[in-house]
Design an enzyme around this catalytic site. Structure first.
Site, short mmCIF file in Angstrom:
data_model
loop_
_atom_site.label_atom_id
_atom_site.label_comp_id
_atom_site.label_asym_id
_atom_site.label_seq_id
_atom_site.Cartn_x
_atom_site.Cartn_y
_atom_site.Cartn_z
N ARG A 111 8.43 -11.83 -12.45
CA ARG A 111 7.06 -12.18 -12.02
C ARG A 111 6.86 -13.64 -12.40
NH1 ARG A 111 1.37 -9.10 -12.85
NH2 ARG A 111 2.31 -8.02 -11.07
N HIS A 138 3.79 -10.03 -3.03
CA HIS A 138 3.83 -8.97 -4.03
C HIS A 138 4.40 -7.71 -3.35
CE1 HIS A 138 3.13 -6.86 -7.61
NE2 HIS A 138 1.82 -6.87 -7.70
N GLN A 141 3.98 -4.03 -4.89
CA GLN A 141 2.63 -3.47 -4.77
C GLN A 141 2.44 -2.88 -3.37
OE1 GLN A 141 -0.21 -3.40 -7.06
NE2 GLN A 141 -0.86 -2.00 -5.45
N ASP A 228 -8.69 -7.84 -3.09
CA ASP A 228 -8.00 -8.33 -4.30
C ASP A 228 -8.92 -9.39 -4.93
OD1 ASP A 228 -6.09 -9.02 -6.22
OD2 ASP A 228 -4.88 -10.23 -4.85
N CYS A 268 -5.40 -3.56 -5.49
CA CYS A 268 -4.16 -3.57 -6.29
C CYS A 268 -4.44 -3.56 -7.78
CB CYS A 268 -3.32 -4.79 -5.90
SG CYS A 268 -4.19 -6.35 -6.08
N ARG A 296 2.73 2.86 -7.95
CA ARG A 296 3.59 1.74 -8.37
C ARG A 296 4.85 2.29 -9.02
NH1 ARG A 296 1.68 -3.29 -9.22
NH2 ARG A 296 3.90 -3.76 -9.26
N1 NVA Z 1 -3.56 -11.87 -6.35
C1 NVA Z 1 -3.46 -11.35 -7.68
C2 NVA Z 1 -2.71 -10.06 -7.67
C3 NVA Z 1 -2.61 -9.38 -9.01
C4 NVA Z 1 -1.84 -8.10 -8.96
C5 NVA Z 1 -2.77 -12.36 -8.57
O1 NVA Z 1 -1.79 -12.96 -8.13
O2 NVA Z 1 -3.22 -12.57 -9.69
N1 CP Z 2 -1.32 -4.79 -9.40
C1 CP Z 2 -0.50 -5.34 -10.31
O1 CP Z 2 0.54 -5.94 -10.01
O2 CP Z 2 -0.93 -5.14 -11.59
P1 CP Z 2 -0.40 -5.89 -12.89
O3 CP Z 2 -0.78 -7.35 -12.74
O4 CP Z 2 -1.13 -5.23 -14.01
O5 CP Z 2 1.08 -5.74 -12.99
#
Ligand code: NVA
Ligand code: CP
Length: 310
Positions: A111, A138, A141, A228, A268, A296
């Site tokens: 990530r 993502h 997800q 989101d 999400c 997930r």
């Molecule tokens: N768009 C959000 C998704 C989190 C799962 C982010 O990138 O923070």
């Molecule tokens: N939705 C998601 O990816 O959650 P986290 O940021 O908690 O991993």
């Protein structure tokens, strides 16, 4: 059981665009099977002796825990590698990190911020790489999202998915996943915050896709509404400005009222009640949203089988 490396081809999950409709379908089918079997107490230790490194340059609750449990359920182990503690956080090139970790591990979940970093890991390493979120997409997800929609609606083909909010990583992956699986996809975003231009062009050429700044037009006749956060990880300094820009891009009762009967609402997570979604709509659809969160685990366990199993 699905096999990962057919011949010498390495199976990565860098972005959903790289996976065919058939591969996504197989993954969803396997996720359903693994979910049912887990609930019946059946385990498949097919990754026994295997290690997954999980590099996190951003925070996570769901992704970290679901990958860790998924590896455990498959008989392997997961190592949490915070970039704060790795030499990568002090500037060691990703090319070197990839070559070293390839000698210790059987796969990497990462990530991070830039999609290029994920692609570079795959280019320079010799083990499967799984994208656990970048600023661009993502994919894990969205596999869980598709599994959840299919579970609740019976099928994906022809169903209308409407995403409201920031044209971010979630929007990009939902467009790709939805269109690949034959869904009709609409997004409602402010003009300067639209999804990736190339993804939108591809979506228009390959399916039924609409991008509009008119929320009610985009939501009309939807079977699934999705939203989101307005400020993603790394955009914390823009949060106040974004609250102003996105204030009309909220899932509330009015938006739900123009959708099809029985519309699902997904998020999400983490969610900001009173911003991208009202507390009322969130709680009314909590069963769907937390099924989505649970999936997930099952969708990713399927991804681990596809990418890491011999
Ligand atoms: N768009 C959000 C998704 C989190 C799962 C982010 O990138 O923070
Ligand atoms: N939705 C998601 O990816 O959650 P986290 O940021 O908690 O991993």
């Amino acid at each position: 059981m699905l096999r990962a490396k057919k011949g010498n081809i390495m199976k990565h999950l860098l972005k959903l665009m790289d996976w065919s409709r058939e591969e996504i379908q197989e993954t969803l089918d396997l996720a359903d099977k693994l979910k049912a079997e887990k609930k019946a107490g059946i385990r498949h230790p097919i990754l026994e002796g295997k290690s997954l490194g999980m590099i996190f340059e951003k925070s996570s609750t769901r992704t970290r825990v679901s990958f860790e449990v998924g590896m455990y359920d498959l008989g392997g182990q997961a190592l949490f590698l915070s970039s704060k503690d790795l030499q990568i956080g002090r500037g060691e090139p990703v090319q070197d990190t990839a070559r070293v970790l390839s000698r210790f591990l059987d796969g990497i979940m990462i990530r991070t911020f830039e999609q290029k970093e994920v692609e570079d890991l795959a280019e320079n390493g010799s083990i499967p790489i799984i994208n656990g979120l970048t600023d661009y997409c993502h994919p894990c997800q969205v596999l869980a999202d598709l599994q959840t929609i299919r579970e609740h609606k019976g099928s994906l083909e022809g169903k209308k998915l409407c995403y409201i909010g920031d044209g971010n990583n979630m929007a990009n992956s939902l467009i790709v996943g939805g269109i690949k699986m034959g869904m009709r996809v609409a997004v409602a975003c402010p003009e300067d915050y639209q999804p990736d231009a190339e993804i939108m062009k591809w979506a228009k050429e390959n399916g039924d896709f609409l991008c509009s700044s008119d929320i009610l037009l985009a939501a009309e006749g939807s079977d699934v509404l999705y939203t989101d956060v307005w400020a993603s990880m790394g955009q914390e300094s823009e949060a106040a400005m974004r609250k102003e820009i996105f204030k009309a891009y909220q899932i509330n009762e009015q938006v739900v009222s123009v959708c099809n009967d029985g519309v699902m609402v997904l998020h999400c997570l983490p969610a900001h009640r009173g911003e991208e979604i009202t507390a009322e709509v969130f709680e009314k659809h909590a069963a769907e949203i937390f099924d989505e969160a649970e999936n997930r685990l099952h969708a990713q366990t399927a991804v681990l089988v596809k990418c890491l199993a011999d």
